[in-house]
Design a protein around this motif. Structure first.
Motif, PDB file in Angstrom:
ATOM      1  N   PHE A 191      31.244  12.177  67.772  1.00  0.00           N
ATOM      2  CA  PHE A 191      31.996  11.625  68.108  1.00  0.00           C
ATOM      3  C   PHE A 191      33.571  12.193  69.005  1.00  0.00           C
ATOM      4  O   PHE A 191      33.316  11.766  70.145  1.00  0.00           O
ATOM      5  CB  PHE A 191      33.610  10.644  66.970  1.00  0.00           C
ATOM      6  N   ALA A 192      33.201  13.837  69.061  1.00  0.00           N
ATOM      7  CA  ALA A 192      33.778  14.760  69.915  1.00  0.00           C
ATOM      8  C   ALA A 192      32.708  14.738  71.210  1.00  0.00           C
ATOM      9  O   ALA A 192      33.550  14.626  72.094  1.00  0.00           O
ATOM     10  CB  ALA A 192      32.955  15.919  69.185  1.00  0.00           C
ATOM     11  N   LEU A 193      31.306  14.870  71.359  1.00  0.00           N
ATOM     12  CA  LEU A 193      30.751  14.501  71.932  1.00  0.00           C
ATOM     13  C   LEU A 193      31.293  12.866  72.795  1.00  0.00           C
ATOM     14  O   LEU A 193      30.671  12.903  74.592  1.00  0.00           O
ATOM     15  CB  LEU A 193      29.787  14.521  71.985  1.00  0.00           C
ATOM     16  N   TRP A 194      31.420  12.238  72.536  1.00  0.00           N
ATOM     17  CA  TRP A 194      31.366  10.649  72.716  1.00  0.00           C
ATOM     18  C   TRP A 194      33.541  10.421  73.838  1.00  0.00           C
ATOM     19  O   TRP A 194      33.529  10.590  74.399  1.00  0.00           O
ATOM     20  CB  TRP A 194      31.583  10.211  72.015  1.00  0.00           C
ATOM     21  N   PHE A 195      33.531  11.405  72.811  1.00  0.00           N
ATOM     22  CA  PHE A 195      35.798  11.155  73.666  1.00  0.00           C
ATOM     23  C   PHE A 195      35.934  12.565  73.718  1.00  0.00           C
ATOM     24  O   PHE A 195      37.168  12.235  74.982  1.00  0.00           O
ATOM     25  CB  PHE A 195      36.061  10.785  72.127  1.00  0.00           C
ATOM     26  N   ILE A 196      35.239  13.626  73.668  1.00  0.00           N
ATOM     27  CA  ILE A 196      35.970  15.328  74.439  1.00  0.00           C
ATOM     28  C   ILE A 196      35.318  15.538  76.136  1.00  0.00           C
ATOM     29  O   ILE A 196      34.148  15.211  75.901  1.00  0.00           O
ATOM     30  CB  ILE A 196      36.134  16.030  73.222  1.00  0.00           C
ATOM     31  N   PRO A 197      35.751  15.531  76.686  1.00  0.00           N
ATOM     32  CA  PRO A 197      35.241  15.785  78.081  1.00  0.00           C
ATOM     33  C   PRO A 197      34.658  17.787  77.439  1.00  0.00           C
ATOM     34  O   PRO A 197      35.609  18.334  77.813  1.00  0.00           O
ATOM     35  CB  PRO A 197      35.818  15.689  78.857  1.00  0.00           C
ATOM     36  N   LEU A 198      33.545  17.870  77.090  1.00  0.00           N
ATOM     37  CA  LEU A 198      33.292  19.079  77.312  1.00  0.00           C
ATOM     38  C   LEU A 198      31.745  19.813  78.285  1.00  0.00           C
ATOM     39  O   LEU A 198      31.547  18.702  79.596  1.00  0.00           O
ATOM     40  CB  LEU A 198      31.653  18.582  76.422  1.00  0.00           C
ATOM     41  N   ARG A 199      32.372  20.698  78.876  1.00  0.00           N
ATOM     42  CA  ARG A 199      31.035  20.753  79.682  1.00  0.00           C
ATOM     43  C   ARG A 199      29.962  20.733  79.784  1.00  0.00           C
ATOM     44  O   ARG A 199      29.310  20.201  78.865  1.00  0.00           O
ATOM     45  CB  ARG A 199      30.647  22.389  80.463  1.00  0.00           C
ATOM     46  N   GLU A 200      28.905  20.120  80.495  1.00  0.00           N
ATOM     47  CA  GLU A 200      27.308  19.963  80.638  1.00  0.00           C
ATOM     48  C   GLU A 200      26.529  20.648  79.809  1.00  0.00           C
ATOM     49  O   GLU A 200      25.904  20.000  78.713  1.00  0.00           O
ATOM     50  CB  GLU A 200      27.345  19.474  81.740  1.00  0.00           C
ATOM     51  N   ASN A 201      27.018  21.852  79.982  1.00  0.00           N
ATOM     52  CA  ASN A 201      25.678  22.975  79.393  1.00  0.00           C
ATOM     53  C   ASN A 201      25.629  22.535  77.627  1.00  0.00           C
ATOM     54  O   ASN A 201      24.847  22.439  76.542  1.00  0.00           O
ATOM     55  CB  ASN A 201      24.929  24.126  80.063  1.00  0.00           C
ATOM     56  N   THR A 202      27.467  22.713  77.287  1.00  0.00           N
ATOM     57  CA  THR A 202      27.370  22.219  76.085  1.00  0.00           C
ATOM     58  C   THR A 202      27.488  20.942  75.195  1.00  0.00           C
ATOM     59  O   THR A 202      26.326  21.222  74.117  1.00  0.00           O
ATOM     60  CB  THR A 202      29.287  22.283  76.181  1.00  0.00           C
ATOM     61  N   GLN A 203      27.347  20.398  75.897  1.00  0.00           N
ATOM     62  CA  GLN A 203      26.553  19.025  75.272  1.00  0.00           C
ATOM     63  C   GLN A 203      25.763  18.873  75.148  1.00  0.00           C
ATOM     64  O   GLN A 203      25.444  18.318  74.594  1.00  0.00           O
ATOM     65  CB  GLN A 203      27.143  17.884  76.617  1.00  0.00           C
ATOM     66  N   LYS A 204      24.756  19.586  76.103  1.00  0.00           N
ATOM     67  CA  LYS A 204      23.075  19.179  76.130  1.00  0.00           C
ATOM     68  C   LYS A 204      23.229  19.946  74.544  1.00  0.00           C
ATOM     69  O   LYS A 204      21.885  19.946  74.129  1.00  0.00           O
ATOM     70  CB  LYS A 204      22.449  20.137  77.008  1.00  0.00           C
ATOM     71  N   THR A 205      22.871  20.971  74.738  1.00  0.00           N
ATOM     72  CA  THR A 205      22.657  22.103  73.217  1.00  0.00           C
ATOM     73  C   THR A 205      23.744  21.787  71.861  1.00  0.00           C
ATOM     74  O   THR A 205      23.028  21.546  71.241  1.00  0.00           O
ATOM     75  CB  THR A 205      24.187  23.668  73.437  1.00  0.00           C
ATOM     76  N   LEU A 206      25.077  20.996  71.921  1.00  0.00           N
ATOM     77  CA  LEU A 206      25.660  20.354  70.969  1.00  0.00           C
ATOM     78  C   LEU A 206      24.191  19.125  70.339  1.00  0.00           C
ATOM     79  O   LEU A 206      24.016  18.672  69.333  1.00  0.00           O
ATOM     80  CB  LEU A 206      26.469  19.374  71.083  1.00  0.00           C
ATOM     81  N   VAL A 207      24.044  18.262  71.338  1.00  0.00           N
ATOM     82  CA  VAL A 207      23.132  17.221  71.121  1.00  0.00           C
ATOM     83  C   VAL A 207      22.007  17.625  70.780  1.00  0.00           C
ATOM     84  O   VAL A 207      21.091  16.544  70.224  1.00  0.00           O
ATOM     85  CB  VAL A 207      22.968  16.113  72.136  1.00  0.00           C
ATOM     86  N   GLY A 208      21.070  18.809  71.726  1.00  0.00           N
ATOM     87  CA  GLY A 208      19.656  19.438  70.904  1.00  0.00           C
ATOM     88  C   GLY A 208      19.851  19.250  69.958  1.00  0.00           C
ATOM     89  O   GLY A 208      19.368  19.051  69.081  1.00  0.00           O
ATOM     90  N   MET A 209      20.901  20.195  69.331  1.00  0.00           N
ATOM     91  CA  MET A 209      20.891  20.770  67.603  1.00  0.00           C
ATOM     92  C   MET A 209      21.119  19.999  66.884  1.00  0.00           C
ATOM     93  O   MET A 209      20.920  19.947  65.743  1.00  0.00           O
ATOM     94  CB  MET A 209      22.111  21.325  67.629  1.00  0.00           C
ATOM     95  N   LEU A 210      22.052  18.470  67.105  1.00  0.00           N
ATOM     96  CA  LEU A 210      22.441  17.956  66.466  1.00  0.00           C
ATOM     97  C   LEU A 210      21.205  16.672  65.725  1.00  0.00           C
ATOM     98  O   LEU A 210      20.388  16.203  65.465  1.00  0.00           O
ATOM     99  CB  LEU A 210      23.008  16.536  66.631  1.00  0.00           C
ATOM    100  N   GLU A 211      20.299  16.415  67.106  1.00  0.00           N
ATOM    101  CA  GLU A 211      19.113  15.534  67.005  1.00  0.00           C
ATOM    102  C   GLU A 211      17.729  16.895  66.555  1.00  0.00           C
ATOM    103  O   GLU A 211      17.397  15.768  65.152  1.00  0.00           O
ATOM    104  CB  GLU A 211      18.488  16.086  68.605  1.00  0.00           C
ATOM    105  N   MET A 212      17.566  17.927  66.411  1.00  0.00           N
ATOM    106  CA  MET A 212      16.799  18.685  65.590  1.00  0.00           C
ATOM    107  C   MET A 212      17.173  18.715  63.842  1.00  0.00           C
ATOM    108  O   MET A 212      16.621  18.589  63.864  1.00  0.00           O
ATOM    109  CB  MET A 212      16.444  20.351  66.359  1.00  0.00           C
ATOM    110  N   LEU A 213      18.298  19.033  63.800  1.00  0.00           N
ATOM    111  CA  LEU A 213      18.918  19.667  62.481  1.00  0.00           C
ATOM    112  C   LEU A 213      19.007  17.831  62.439  1.00  0.00           C
ATOM    113  O   LEU A 213      19.034  17.307  60.712  1.00  0.00           O
ATOM    114  CB  LEU A 213      19.958  19.627  62.645  1.00  0.00           C
ATOM    115  N   GLY A 214      19.470  16.628  62.718  1.00  0.00           N
ATOM    116  CA  GLY A 214      19.271  15.549  62.487  1.00  0.00           C
ATOM    117  C   GLY A 214      18.435  14.986  61.362  1.00  0.00           C
ATOM    118  O   GLY A 214      17.844  14.095  60.381  1.00  0.00           O
TER     119      GLY A 214
END
Length: 172
Positions: free
Chosen positions: A94-117
């Protein structure tokens, strides 16, 4: 510069939601995943039938019973991977979708979520192994209950949303 400037871009950054306003599938799938997760945690996932009694467990009741039986490590592992991590993942999506994050923060967070998922499906696998093991024994049998299906679909939907967000972020 504000304290949150490391995570948030202050100048004109838009959330993924504002960049892709027609993509209603992502928040809907995330919300459905959250609802199914809550149902899956509370509903029975397995019934073990022994010669003399029957025991039906949900993920939540399993954690509580393991804790009461002083199996703290196993209770903590199941609590973290089956409850805390999936809830954290949904909030992060939800945060990735609704909160304006820096692009590198988005990439890092989604990468961690994909790996841990990928570890999220471990619970479903362990339940399946338990059932197969019990079916091989003569003194006990196991039956899958509806909760495991709710839980599995929730995890699958969250993995799907992670993949969709990853594609959108990499496309930017």
């Amino acid at each position: 510069m504000q304290c949150g400037s490391i995570i948030f871009r202050m100048s004109g950054t838009k959330s993924l939601n504002s960049l892709y306003p027609k993509r209603i599938d992502i928040p809907i799938l995330t919300a459905v995943s959250g609802i199914l997760l809550l149902i899956g945690l509370a509903q029975p996932v397995i019934t073990v039938q022994k010669l003399w009694d029957s025991n039906t467990q949900s993920i939540l009741s399993s954690v509580i019973n393991l804790w009461k039986d002083t199996d703290y490590f196993l209770a903590a592992v199941i609590f973290f991977f089956s409850m805390i991590f999936p809830i954290f993942k949904l909030f992060s999506l939800f945060a990735l979708w609704f909160i304006p994050l820096r692009e590198n923060t988005q990439k890092t967070l989604v990468g961690m979520l994909e790996m841990l998922g990928r570890w999220s499906m471990l619970d479903v696998f362990v339940c399946a192994v338990l059932i197969v093991t019990l079916k091989l024994g003569a003194l006990a049998s196991a039956k899958i209950e509806d909760g495991i299906y709710y839980f599995a679909v929730s995890i699958f939907l969250a993995m799907t949303v992670s993949e969709l967000l990853g594609r959108l972020i990499r496309k930017q």
